[in-house]
Design an enzyme around this catalytic site. Structure first.
Site, PDB file in Angstrom:
ATOM      1  N   LYS A 146       0.821  -1.213   0.000  1.00 25.83           N
ATOM      2  CA  LYS A 146       0.000   0.000   0.000  1.00 25.83           C
ATOM      3  C   LYS A 146       0.858   1.268   0.000  1.00 25.83           C
ATOM      4  CE  LYS A 146      -3.945  -2.329   0.429  1.00 25.83           C
ATOM      5  NZ  LYS A 146      -3.552  -3.729   0.598  1.00 25.83           N
TER       6      LYS A 146
HETATM    7  C1  PLP Z   1      -4.247  -4.896   0.214  1.00 21.48           C
HETATM    8  C2  PLP Z   1      -3.426  -6.130   0.206  1.00 21.48           C
HETATM    9  C3  PLP Z   1      -3.657  -7.153  -0.723  1.00 21.48           C
HETATM   10  C4  PLP Z   1      -4.795  -7.093  -1.706  1.00 21.48           C
HETATM   11  O1  PLP Z   1      -4.606  -6.106  -2.700  1.00 21.48           O
HETATM   12  P1  PLP Z   1      -5.839  -5.588  -3.551  1.00 21.48           P
HETATM   13  O2  PLP Z   1      -5.312  -4.460  -4.350  1.00 21.48           O
HETATM   14  O3  PLP Z   1      -6.886  -5.149  -2.567  1.00 21.48           O
HETATM   15  O4  PLP Z   1      -6.308  -6.731  -4.376  1.00 21.48           O
HETATM   16  C5  PLP Z   1      -2.809  -8.243  -0.729  1.00 21.48           C
HETATM   17  N1  PLP Z   1      -1.803  -8.350   0.170  1.00 21.48           N
HETATM   18  C6  PLP Z   1      -1.564  -7.389   1.077  1.00 21.48           C
HETATM   19  C7  PLP Z   1      -0.465  -7.574   2.046  1.00 21.48           C
HETATM   20  C8  PLP Z   1      -2.350  -6.246   1.124  1.00 21.48           C
HETATM   21  O5  PLP Z   1      -2.098  -5.296   2.030  1.00 21.48           O
END
Ligand code: PLP
Length: 491
Positions: A110
Site C-alpha cells: 500500500k
Molecule cells: C491490500 C493487500 C492485498 C490485496 O490487494 P488488492 O489491491 O486489494 O487486491 C494483498 N496483500 C496485502 C499484504 C495487502 O495489504
C-alpha cells in the site's frame, strides 16, 4: 485524458477531479476513457530510475498535471522512506522471482501508492480551487489504514479517518494504526468484517444528505481506498519496473511476455497490472490469487460472482474480502463500457449478493486460483526449506497459486510473484507455519525470531510501533460509522 464513471452515461471529468472526489456521484468508479499507449520504446524506459518511470507512466493518465508537478510528487514520495533506492526490488530465490513491494514505511505494498497519493491530492485540490477541508474516509483490511495514516499525517487541510474491522487484522497491523501520530489522524475499530466496514464507508460517501451537511461545515470527502484512481495509477509503475528488472537479470529477453501472480483482495493491485498490459507491457497471464475467501476464483472459472458464502478469517487478513470493489472496473470492460449494464449488475450485487456475466466474455488473460490455510502454511515451509526465504502469508498464497497454475497449464512463461507484505507484519502465523509456534511470547520475541530465521534486520518501523504508546481507542458498532464520523468532525 478524461475519466468516466463505470455506472455513468458518458459525462467526463478531469484526472484531478477524479482524484479529489475519489468516487463518482452515481456510486460508480472513475475509469480513464481509454488505456493510454506508451509512446516510448521499452528499451528507453528501462534505463529510467523508479521516480522517472513513475513520471513517465503517470503522465499518460494524469494529463492535467504538469511534468514538473509529477516530478515533485514522485520525488517527495519515493525517497528514503523506502529502505532501498530501487524502491521495488526484484528478489530471486531458487527458481522463483518475487517483486518485493514492502520496502516502504508501513511494510506493505500500500505504501507504493499511498506515499504519493497525498501529493497528488494536494495538487488536485489546487487545480480544482478547492476551498474546503478534505476528509479522507477509509476502510481497511489491515494495510491500507496504516499506509494512509502515515501518508496523510499532519498534511495541512486534511483530516483522515480510518475504520478497521475489530477482529480482522493482525496484532502488528493493529498496533501500527493505534499508535499513529498526527493531530489530524483518527482510527476507529468497527464491529464486523472488512466488507461491512467498506460498505458503511461507501454509504457515507454517497449519501447526499451527509454531503450537504459536510459542505455546510466546510468539508468534503475523498478516498484513500483503491476505488480512488490516484491509488491505481501509481501501481501501474512497478509492473514496468519488475519487467525491466527481469530483463536486466536475464530471466527474459526484452519483449518476451512474463506472467504475474498477484495476491488479491479488492482487485486493485492486479487491475494495475491489467492496465500495464493495456499500455503495452508484454504480459502473458495475470494469475489472480485468493485465500479461502475465493469468490474471485469461482468468478474467473464460471462468470458467476457470488458473495453469499461463508466469510473466513485467514492468516492473510488483507485478502479477507468478499466484495471486491475494483472488479467493477473490469466488469465495465467486459460489458463493453456500458455504464447502464454495470449499474444493473452492481445493483444485483448489493441486493442479492450476486450477479453473472457470460463466461466467454471474461478476458482470457486472467486465471483465478486459491490457496487454503493448510496450503498457505505448506508454501511458507517449502520456500523456506528450499531457499531460506521467508514469505509473508499473502505472498505465500500467490506463490502457491503460481505453482498450481504451472502444474495445470504446462506454461513455459516466467512468472513473477508479487510480494505484498513484509513477514514482520505476521510473525505469529509464519512461526506456526514453520513448525515453531509462538507459545504466549511477546510480539518483540516473535519479531526477533523472524529476524533470526530470515537473516534480515528487524525494520526500524516495527521496533518503533512495538514500543510506541497507544493513541487511538475509538470503537463503534456495525452501524455506527456515520455517528463516529459526525462526532469526530463535530457535524
Ligand atoms: C491490500 C493487500 C492485498 C490485496 O490487494 P488488492 O489491491 O486489494 O487486491 C494483498 N496483500 C496485502 C499484504 C495487502 O495489504
Amino acid at each position: 485524458m478524461q475519466y468516466k464513471s463505470t455506472r455513468g452515461t458518458g459525462e467526463t471529468v478531469s484526472p484531478s477531479y477524479a482524484i479529489l472526489h475519489g468516487i463518482a456521484e452515481d456510486g460508480g468508479l472513475f475509469v480513464p476513457e481509454e488505456i493510454p499507449r506508451l509512446a516510448k520504446p521499452l528499451e528507453e524506459l528501462s534505463a529510467l530510475s523508479y521516480q522517472q518511470l513513475a513520471v513517465e507512466i503517470m503522465g499518460k493518465f494524469l494529463t492535467d498535471f504538469t511534468r514538473e508537478e509529477l516530478e515533485a510528487c514522485a520525488k517527495a514520495a519515493y525517497d528514503s522512506k523506502f529502505d532501498t533506492p530501487q524502491i521495488a526490488p526484484l528478489a530471486k530465490c531458487g527458481d522463483h522471482y518475487f517483486l518485493e513491494l514492502f520496502h516502504g514505511a508501513t511494510l506493505a505494498f500500500k505504501d507504493m501508492a499511498l506515499s504519493i497519493l497525498p501529493h497528488l491530492l494536494k495538487c488536485s485540490a489546487q487545480k480544482q480551487k478547492l476551498d474546503k477541508k478534505i476528509v479522507i474516509l477509509t476502510a481497511t483490511s489491515g494495510d491500507t489504514g496504516k499506509a494512509a495514516l502515515e501518508g496523510f499525517a499532519n498534511v495541512e487541510g486534511v483530516e483522515i479517518i480510518v475504520f478497521y474491522p475489530k477482529d480482522g487484522v493482525s496484532p502488528i497491523q493493529k498496533r501500527q494504526m493505534v499508535t499513529q501520530k498526527g493531530d489530524n489522524t483518527h482510527v476507529v475499530a468497527i464491529e464486523g468484517n472488512f466488507d461491512d466496514a467498506q460498505r458503511s464507508v461507501k454509504e457515507i460517501f454517497t449519501d447526499p444528505a451527509v454531503a450537504a451537511r459536510m459542505r455546510d461545515a466546510g468539508y468534503m470527502f475523498s478516498s484513500a481506498n483503491s476505488i480512488n484512481i490516484g491509488r491505481l495509477v501509481p501501481q501501474v509503475v512497478y509492473y514496468f519496473a519488475a519487467y525491466f528488472a527481469m530483463v536486466e537479470q536475464k530471466a527474459v529477453p526484452m519483449g518476451a511476455p512474463i506472467d504475474f501472480c498477484v495476491p488479491t483482495g479488492n482487485f486493485g493491485n492486479i487491475l494495475a497490472a491489467y492496465y500495464a498490459k493495456g499500455m503495452g507491457l508484454p504480459v502473458g497471464k495475470l494469475l489472480c490469487a485468493s485465500n479461502s475467501n475465493n469468490v474471485l476464483t469461482d468468478f474467473f472459472q464460471t462468470g458467476e460472482y457470488n458473495a453469499n458464502r461463508e466469510f473466513y478469517l485467514t492468516m492473510s487478513p488483507s485478502m479477507d474480502i468478499l466484495v471486491s470493489s475494483n472488479l467493477e472496473r473490469l466488469i465495465y470492460e467486459i460489458c463493453g463500457r456500458d455504464g447502464g449494464a454495470v449499474a444493473d449488475l452492481m445493483g444485483q450485487l448489493s441486493q442479492q449478493g450476486q450477479y453473472k456475466v457470460n463466461a466467454p466474455e471474461l478476458p482470457q488473460i486472467f486465471y483465478g486460483g486459491y490457496a487454503s490455510e493448510e496450503e498457505t502454511a505448506a508454501a511458507i515451509r517449502e520456500v523456506y526449506a528450499q531457499a531460506g526465504y521467508v514469505m509473508d502469508p499473502h505472498t505465500a498464497v500467490a506463490w502457491c497459486v503460481k505453482e498450481k497454475y504451472l502444474a495445470a497449464s504446462s506454461s513455459a512463461a516466467t512468472a513473477v510473484v508479487i510480494s505484498t507484505a513484509s513477514p514482520y507484519k505476521f510473525p505469529q502465523s509464519i512461526l506456526s507455519a514453520l513448525g515453531e509456534p509462538a507459545m504466549g511470547e511477546s510480539e518483540q520475541t516473535m519479531v526477533d525470531r523472524i529476524s533470526a530465521l530470515s537473516h534480515t534486520p528487524v525494520p526500524a518501523s516495527v521496533k518503533e510501533v512495538l514500543s510506541a504508546p497507544v493513541r487511538h481507542r475509538l470503537e463503534c458498532g456495525r452501524d455506527g460509522a456515520l455517528q463516529a464520523v459526525e462526532s469526530i468532525l463535530g457535524l
